[in-house]
Design a protein around this motif. Structure first.
Motif: not given
Length: 243
Positions: A136, A146, A148, A167-169, A189-191, A193, A214
């Motif tokens: 990352w 985001g 990924s 995984e997406t941030r 701040q959503t993640i 998967k 979230d």
């Protein structure tokens, strides 16, 4: 003159060969049997609520915090009265992640060893899922889709991968989960998967197991969205202009 013609023919053959090699280099995974055949176009077979196994609205049974449950009920009241102020897409904002995976328009996957691309013509959504083993980044500029990072997993006895885990941030808002106004936290701040894989019994059926983490939710919320392969897609550009 004959020598000139012969030389020109040699140059043309060489150029065609180089062009063909270049085309193959752009699509190496297409010719590599270790990747599952998820390339091409996929369409949503049913309704567009976030969890396709449950009715829209409160019957989604979303594990919202009390604050965001109240916000969701407010959004439902606005919708019932004919409004959609809570819905970012009404203002021509992209759906973003994870809502883009509802597939309002067909999704197209393009698989290469280092990156899997996913595109949708619905408000010009384009994802890059990096599968080259990168870490990352220390800093990521937020975007609606985001950033990924994915990895191919579950090789079978024949050496073929079974699934793509992602995984997406680094998401920005405003975003919601669907048109009913299922909210996502304002802190962005959503993640997200995902586990993307073909159905074992039907290779023309693709599944995406999506887990949303979230602060608007009391726990990670996992649902599965599925798509049918479209062998003859019709591409329609879907844009809108803000007033």
């Amino acid at each position: 003159m004959r020598d000139r013609c012969s030389f020109a023919a040699i140059v043309l053959v060489a150029a065609l060969g180089a062009a063909t090699t270049g085309a193959l280099a752009l699509e190496p995974a297409k010719h590599d049997a270790k990747y599952p055949d998820i390339g091409g176009t996929w369409v949503r077979p049913g309704a567009a609520q976030w969890d396709p196994t449950k009715p829209a609205g409160l019957r989604q049974q979303a594990p919202l915090t009390p604050e965001y449950q109240t916000l969701f009920e407010t959004n439902l009241g606005i919708a019932k009265s004919g409004g959609q102020e809570y819905n970012p897409q009404v203002n021509c904002l992209p759906a973003g992640m994870p809502r883009v995976m509802i597939a309002y328009d067909p999704l197209e996957f393009i698989v290469t060893p280092d990156v899997t691309y996913m595109r949708s013509d619905h408000l010009a959504q384009f994802r890059r899922i990096y599968t080259d083993g990168r870490p990352w980044p220390e800093q990521i500029k937020p975007s609606f889709v985001g950033y990924s990072i994915g990895r191919w997993v579950d090789r079978d006895a024949e050496g073929r991968y079974g699934a793509l885990e992602v995984e997406t941030r680094a998401l920005k808002g405003p975003r919601s989960l669907d048109a009913s106004g299922l909210p996502l936290h304002a802190d962005n701040q959503t993640i997200v998967k995902e586990r993307i894989f073909l159905d074992q019994a039907n290779r023309n059926l693709l599944h995406d197991q999506v887990t949303t983490i979230d602060h608007a939710y009391t726990r990670p919320w996992t649902i599965v969205r599925s798509y049918n392969r479209d062998p003859d897609p019709v591409w329609v550009e879907n844009n809108c202009g803000a007033d």
